[in-house]
Design an enzyme around this catalytic site. Structure first.
Site, PDB file in Angstrom:
ATOM      1  N   HIS A  14      33.188  40.596  10.898  1.00  0.00           N
ATOM      2  CA  HIS A  14      33.428  41.946  11.387  1.00  0.00           C
ATOM      3  C   HIS A  14      34.543  41.910  12.421  1.00  0.00           C
ATOM      4  O   HIS A  14      35.030  40.851  12.806  1.00  0.00           O
ATOM      5  CB  HIS A  14      32.160  42.584  11.958  1.00  0.00           C
ATOM      6  N   CYS A  33      36.662  39.667  20.147  1.00  0.00           N
ATOM      7  CA  CYS A  33      35.988  40.277  18.992  1.00  0.00           C
ATOM      8  C   CYS A  33      36.859  41.329  18.311  1.00  0.00           C
ATOM      9  O   CYS A  33      36.508  41.829  17.248  1.00  0.00           O
ATOM     10  CB  CYS A  33      34.663  40.889  19.409  1.00  0.00           C
ATOM     11  N   HIS A  39      36.383  37.938  12.522  1.00  0.00           N
ATOM     12  CA  HIS A  39      35.613  36.770  12.926  1.00  0.00           C
ATOM     13  C   HIS A  39      34.215  36.947  12.346  1.00  0.00           C
ATOM     14  O   HIS A  39      33.840  38.034  11.924  1.00  0.00           O
ATOM     15  CB  HIS A  39      35.575  36.610  14.460  1.00  0.00           C
ATOM     16  N   HIS A  41      29.809  35.635  12.037  1.00  0.00           N
ATOM     17  CA  HIS A  41      28.603  35.137  12.704  1.00  0.00           C
ATOM     18  C   HIS A  41      27.588  34.705  11.657  1.00  0.00           C
ATOM     19  O   HIS A  41      27.575  35.203  10.533  1.00  0.00           O
ATOM     20  CB  HIS A  41      27.957  36.237  13.554  1.00  0.00           C
ATOM     21  N   ASP A  79      25.244  39.909   3.348  1.00  0.00           N
ATOM     22  CA  ASP A  79      25.503  38.470   3.309  1.00  0.00           C
ATOM     23  C   ASP A  79      26.854  38.138   2.683  1.00  0.00           C
ATOM     24  O   ASP A  79      27.168  38.577   1.579  1.00  0.00           O
ATOM     25  CB  ASP A  79      24.391  37.751   2.552  1.00  0.00           C
ATOM     26  N   HIS A  80      27.649  37.381   3.426  1.00  0.00           N
ATOM     27  CA  HIS A  80      28.993  36.966   3.030  1.00  0.00           C
ATOM     28  C   HIS A  80      29.901  38.158   2.741  1.00  0.00           C
ATOM     29  O   HIS A  80      30.698  38.143   1.806  1.00  0.00           O
ATOM     30  CB  HIS A  80      28.945  35.987   1.843  1.00  0.00           C
ATOM     31  N   GLU A 126      23.071  37.834  16.940  1.00  0.00           N
ATOM     32  CA  GLU A 126      24.453  37.589  16.533  1.00  0.00           C
ATOM     33  C   GLU A 126      24.862  36.160  16.883  1.00  0.00           C
ATOM     34  O   GLU A 126      25.546  35.492  16.121  1.00  0.00           O
ATOM     35  CB  GLU A 126      25.361  38.595  17.235  1.00  0.00           C
TER      36      GLU A 126
END
Length: 137
Positions: A14, A33, A39, A41, A79-80, A126
């Site tokens: 994100h 960020c 980037h 997590h 996810d991903h 996170e």
């Protein structure tokens, strides 16, 4: 009343930024960020439900059903993925962990009720140091 928590994991990218801010202002407000190249997590999601134990089954809720609900409505979409660009329930929202927790609540609340429980909280980790917990509207 009994509380049960199911943990799931997902990995996602994100960027925290506002289009109406300059790159300098985004950096000032959101720090690293706001990286224009994104980037990511390794998130942990904790879904806590509450209610009374069913005397017939001894369960508050069947955890297989809860896991399936969370995976179908949330994990498979996150996810991903890039939260800003690819996640339908995050469109039009700043991709903060606070907004993510609220949006996950919205995705799960009715489904949890259909399973015979009440959603108590959504907790999104996170990083090991940054955790958001949301208790509903």
């Amino acid at each position: 009343m009994v509380f049960i928590t199911r943990r799931e994991r997902f990995n996602a990218a994100h960027r925290l930024f506002r289009e109406d801010y300059s790159d300098e202002k985004n950096l000032e407000v959101f720090g690293k960020c706001s990286n224009p190249l994104w980037h990511g997590h390794n998130y942990e999601l904790y879904v806590t439900v509450k209610g009374e134990i069913n005397p017939e089954t001894g369960f508050l809720i069947n955890l297989k059903d809860l896991s399936r609900l969370v995976r179908e409505r949330v994990i498979e979409k996150l996810d991903h993925r890039n939260i800003n660009l690819e996640v339908d329930f995050m469109q039009g929202r700043l991709a903060s962990t606070e907004n993510l927790a609220r949006a996950i609540w919205e995705q799960l609340e009715a489904g949890v009720r259909m399973l015979g429980a009440e959603l108590h909280s959504i907790r999104v980790s996170e990083t090991e140091n940054n955790i958001v917990e949301y208790f509903g509207h």
